[in-house]
Design a protein around this motif. Structure first.
Motif, short mmCIF file in Angstrom:
data_model
loop_
_atom_site.label_atom_id
_atom_site.label_comp_id
_atom_site.label_asym_id
_atom_site.label_seq_id
_atom_site.Cartn_x
_atom_site.Cartn_y
_atom_site.Cartn_z
N LEU A 162 -15.55 18.79 -14.37
CA LEU A 162 -14.79 19.66 -13.48
C LEU A 162 -14.57 21.01 -14.16
O LEU A 162 -14.18 21.05 -15.33
N ARG A 163 -14.81 22.07 -13.41
CA ARG A 163 -14.66 23.43 -13.95
C ARG A 163 -13.29 23.62 -14.60
O ARG A 163 -13.19 24.18 -15.68
N GLY A 164 -12.27 23.15 -13.96
CA GLY A 164 -10.91 23.31 -14.51
C GLY A 164 -10.47 22.13 -15.36
O GLY A 164 -9.29 22.04 -15.71
N GLY A 165 -11.39 21.22 -15.64
CA GLY A 165 -11.06 20.04 -16.44
C GLY A 165 -10.59 18.89 -15.56
O GLY A 165 -10.29 19.07 -14.37
N TYR A 166 -10.54 17.70 -16.16
CA TYR A 166 -10.13 16.51 -15.42
C TYR A 166 -8.69 16.61 -14.91
O TYR A 166 -8.29 15.89 -14.00
N GLY A 167 -7.90 17.52 -15.52
CA GLY A 167 -6.52 17.71 -15.06
C GLY A 167 -6.45 18.06 -13.58
O GLY A 167 -5.50 17.68 -12.88
N VAL A 168 -7.48 18.77 -13.09
CA VAL A 168 -7.50 19.14 -11.67
C VAL A 168 -7.59 17.89 -10.79
O VAL A 168 -6.90 17.77 -9.77
N LEU A 169 -8.41 16.94 -11.22
CA LEU A 169 -8.56 15.68 -10.48
C LEU A 169 -7.26 14.88 -10.52
O LEU A 169 -6.81 14.34 -9.50
N ILE A 170 -6.66 14.81 -11.71
CA ILE A 170 -5.41 14.06 -11.85
C ILE A 170 -4.33 14.65 -10.93
O ILE A 170 -3.66 13.93 -10.18
N GLU A 171 -4.20 15.99 -10.96
CA GLU A 171 -3.17 16.63 -10.12
C GLU A 171 -3.40 16.37 -8.64
O GLU A 171 -2.46 16.10 -7.90
N LYS A 172 -4.66 16.44 -8.22
CA LYS A 172 -4.98 16.22 -6.80
C LYS A 172 -4.68 14.78 -6.40
O LYS A 172 -4.15 14.53 -5.31
N LEU A 173 -5.05 13.84 -7.27
CA LEU A 173 -4.76 12.43 -6.97
C LEU A 173 -3.25 12.22 -6.83
O LEU A 173 -2.79 11.55 -5.90
N VAL A 174 -2.50 12.80 -7.75
CA VAL A 174 -1.05 12.62 -7.74
C VAL A 174 -0.47 13.21 -6.46
O VAL A 174 0.33 12.58 -5.76
N SER A 175 -0.91 14.43 -6.10
CA SER A 175 -0.29 15.06 -4.92
C SER A 175 -0.73 14.37 -3.64
O SER A 175 0.05 14.26 -2.69
N ALA A 176 -1.97 13.85 -3.61
CA ALA A 176 -2.42 13.17 -2.39
C ALA A 176 -1.76 11.80 -2.23
O ALA A 176 -1.68 11.27 -1.12
N THR A 177 -1.31 11.21 -3.33
CA THR A 177 -0.79 9.85 -3.28
C THR A 177 0.71 9.81 -2.97
O THR A 177 1.21 8.87 -2.36
N ARG A 178 1.44 10.83 -3.40
CA ARG A 178 2.90 10.86 -3.22
C ARG A 178 3.51 9.53 -3.61
O ARG A 178 4.25 8.90 -2.86
N ALA A 179 3.20 9.11 -4.81
CA ALA A 179 3.77 7.87 -5.33
C ALA A 179 5.13 8.15 -5.95
O ALA A 179 5.47 9.29 -6.26
N HIS A 180 5.88 7.09 -6.11
CA HIS A 180 7.12 7.15 -6.86
C HIS A 180 6.71 6.84 -8.31
O HIS A 180 6.24 5.75 -8.59
N THR A 181 6.81 7.84 -9.19
CA THR A 181 6.27 7.70 -10.54
C THR A 181 7.38 7.42 -11.54
O THR A 181 8.39 8.12 -11.56
N MET A 182 7.19 6.39 -12.36
CA MET A 182 8.16 6.08 -13.42
C MET A 182 7.46 6.20 -14.76
O MET A 182 6.66 5.34 -15.12
N LEU A 183 7.77 7.27 -15.47
CA LEU A 183 7.16 7.48 -16.80
C LEU A 183 8.03 6.81 -17.87
O LEU A 183 9.20 6.52 -17.64
N GLY A 184 7.45 6.59 -19.04
CA GLY A 184 8.21 6.03 -20.16
C GLY A 184 8.73 4.63 -19.86
O GLY A 184 9.74 4.20 -20.40
N THR A 185 8.06 3.93 -18.97
CA THR A 185 8.52 2.60 -18.56
C THR A 185 7.43 1.56 -18.83
O THR A 185 6.36 1.61 -18.23
N SER A 186 7.70 0.64 -19.77
CA SER A 186 6.72 -0.40 -20.11
C SER A 186 6.99 -1.64 -19.29
O SER A 186 8.08 -2.21 -19.38
N VAL A 187 6.01 -2.06 -18.52
CA VAL A 187 6.13 -3.33 -17.82
C VAL A 187 5.90 -4.44 -18.84
O VAL A 187 4.92 -4.42 -19.59
N THR A 188 6.83 -5.40 -18.89
CA THR A 188 6.72 -6.46 -19.90
C THR A 188 6.12 -7.73 -19.33
O THR A 188 5.42 -8.46 -20.03
N SER A 189 6.41 -8.03 -18.06
CA SER A 189 5.86 -9.25 -17.47
C SER A 189 5.93 -9.14 -15.96
O SER A 189 6.63 -8.28 -15.41
N ILE A 190 5.19 -10.02 -15.30
CA ILE A 190 5.35 -10.16 -13.85
C ILE A 190 5.55 -11.64 -13.56
O ILE A 190 5.09 -12.50 -14.32
N ARG A 191 6.29 -11.91 -12.48
CA ARG A 191 6.45 -13.32 -12.10
C ARG A 191 6.47 -13.43 -10.59
O ARG A 191 6.94 -12.55 -9.88
#
Ligand SMILES: Cc1c2[nH]c(c1CCC(=O)O)Cc1[nH]c(c(CCC(=O)O)c1C)Cc1[nH]c(c(CCC(=O)O)c1C)Cc1[nH]c(c(C)c1CCC(=O)O)C2
Length: 452
Positions: A219-248
């Motif tokens: 990508l001309r502007g680097g992969y950051g352009v793809l990451i930003e587009k994915l993030v804005s198109a997804t409108r997810a609720h993002t939780m950074l600094g959060t380690s998932v330890t298990s699922i049940r």
């Protein structure tokens, strides 16, 4: 699962972000898509920084052009105009205090004849390769072994150190001892299964047609352009600094510790994290994932004067017996025409191969100094970078070791029957970005299947 209200994607790298985007597209605007990321940023091993007068990727910087996934995703996101291709220059190998062209007619550096590696290896090695067809090859169909075990004894150690290891370093940050034939070189495994009489014969049968050499895209502007587009198109609720330890399992859906209840979950994390998260819920998958090891690396990106006389090549792979700390240089301003236009010359030095994590602990100052000295050794150029960026990738690339395909099959089989759970990532279908996107698309589809 009748009505899906909340889905979790664990891991905010390219795999997780693609899965989240696919889930948003498939499930519509009302579903709560949660992306949980252990580190403090999204993008995983894709990271674009500013260096000199513009963007530069300090993680993955390209994708194999013949794979359709990334151009297709870019088109979907409306950024098709970002697609760029390399200038078409060839890489070099640094070995024996000299630069050599990357050998032609090899499969991941394994020659099909001695003529490919003349100049790179000594006469004794050349004779060893020439005599190889005369010694009977023992290979049980279906078996697997490391590339070093297959090639070292038949072609000699110099072929490993000067041709095979540099290339495996330039794909897996790996070594011939840490990479298996079956997962990394499937066409070679097929030729051996098909009772090739020698390694020479098997390589000849396994070589791709000469014209199909990898052409890369970026990508001309680097992969950051793809990451930003994915993030804005997804409108997810993002939780950074959060380690998932298990699922049940819960009566309907899953409890994801520590984020709570969800209807479905995609785990898009490196294999060791997958093993921890699944240890109670799907122990068979966890056990197989725990056997997948990772390589770490450090990228030192440097801005040099525009007129610096770098070799006219895309990059330099370094032999493991060359006595350098750097395993590869990407001469970014030579490799990419869009970067050649910049006011500085951009070079990436990459340190660290599987089993050698020393560089992770060095200071930025030391790393920049080592990169600079190694660049002087290979190119004769000794300049102070006007700016540099150091990026440490702890556990950046999974090793496709002997038996890897069996481990992946075991994980897939154990997870296949579990409703509302899917897994994806660089350990599963290939280490490249297109393979990550493909595995994410599959995982999201598997989870949506249940949602319908
Ligand atoms: C994940 C990945 C990589 N590289 C690649 C992948 C994708 C694999 C896939 O999709 O299946 C692709 C790749 N990289 C290289 C090849 C072989 C090319 C050939 O035979 O001509 C291939 C097929 C050599 C290389 N790979 C690299 C070079 C040097 C720079 C250049 O000349 O382009 C070469 C010749 C650079 C590279 N590239 C990579 C690493 C770890 C490194 C080392 C330096 C760094 O960390 O930046 C990762």
């Amino acid at each position: 699962m009748t009505s899906v209200r909340r889905v979790a994607v664990v891991g905010g790298g390219i795999t997780g972000l693609t899965a989240a985007y696919r889930l948003r597209t498939a499930l519509g605007p009302d579903v709560d898509v949660v992306v949980v990321e252990a580190s403090d940023r999204l993008g995983g091993t894709l990271r674009t920084v500013r260096l000199g007068d513009g963007p530069l990727d300090v993680g993955a910087e390209a994708f194999i052009g013949r794979r359709p996934e990334i151009p297709a995703l870019m088109a979907e996101l409306g950024i098709a105009d970002q697609l760029v291709h390399p200038a078409g220059k060839r890489p070099l190998i640094y070995s024996g205090n000299a630069l050599h062209p990357l050998p032609a007619g090899t499969l991941m550096g394994i020659p099909s004849s001695a003529s490919s590696v003349v100049g790179l290896v000594d006469d004794a090695t050349r004779r060893t390769i020439e005599a190889e067809p005369d010694s009977p090859l023992r290979w049980e169909p279906g078996q697997d072994m490391s590339v070093a075990d297959l090639v070292g004894g038949r072609f000699g150690e110099q072929v490993l150190h000067r041709s095979v290891d540099p290339l495996l370093g330039g794909v897996y940050s790996g070594l011939s001892g840490s990479i298996g034939v079956r997962a990394a070189l499937p066409t070679l495994a097929a030729a051996l299964d098909d009772s090739a009489t020698s390694l020479t014969a098997a390589i000849s049968a396994a070589l791709p047609p000469p014209s199909s050499g990898p052409v890369f895209g970026a990508l001309r502007g680097g992969y950051g352009v793809l990451i930003e587009k994915l993030v804005s198109a997804t409108r997810a609720h993002t939780m950074l600094g959060t380690s998932v330890t298990s699922i049940r399992r819960e009566s309907s859906g899953w409890h994801v510790d520590p984020i709570g209840s969800v209807d479905a979950v995609v785990l898009a994390v490196p294999a060791p994290a997958l093993a921890r998260i699944l240890s109670d819920a799907v122990p068979a998958a966890a056990a197989a994932a725990a056997e997948i090891e990772l390589a770490s690396a450090v990228v030192v990106a440097m801005a040099l004067p525009h007129d610096v006389a770098l070799p006219d090549n895309s990059g330099v792979l370094v032999a493991t017996d060359a006595g350098l700390e750097t395993k590869a240089f990407t001469l970014s301003s030579r490799k990419w025409t869009h970067l050649a236009e910049r006011s500085v010359s951009l070079v990436r030095a990459s340190l660290g191969r599987f089993g050698d994590t020393r560089a992770l602990d060095w200071t930025d100052e030391t790393l920049i100094d080592v990169a600079r000295q190694d660049l002087r050794r290979v190119s004769g150029i000794d300049v102070d970078p006007s700016a540099s960026v150091v990026q440490r990738w702890r556990g950046g690339l999974p090793q496709y070791a002997p038996g890897h395909l069996d481990r992946v099959a075991a994980i897939s089989a154990a997870v296949a029957d579990v409703d509302g759970l899917a897994v994806a990532g660089a350990w599963s279908q290939g280490v490249g970005v297109p393979a990550c996107v493909s595995s994410a698309t599959r995982a999201a589809a598997a989870v949506c299947e249940v949602a319908r």
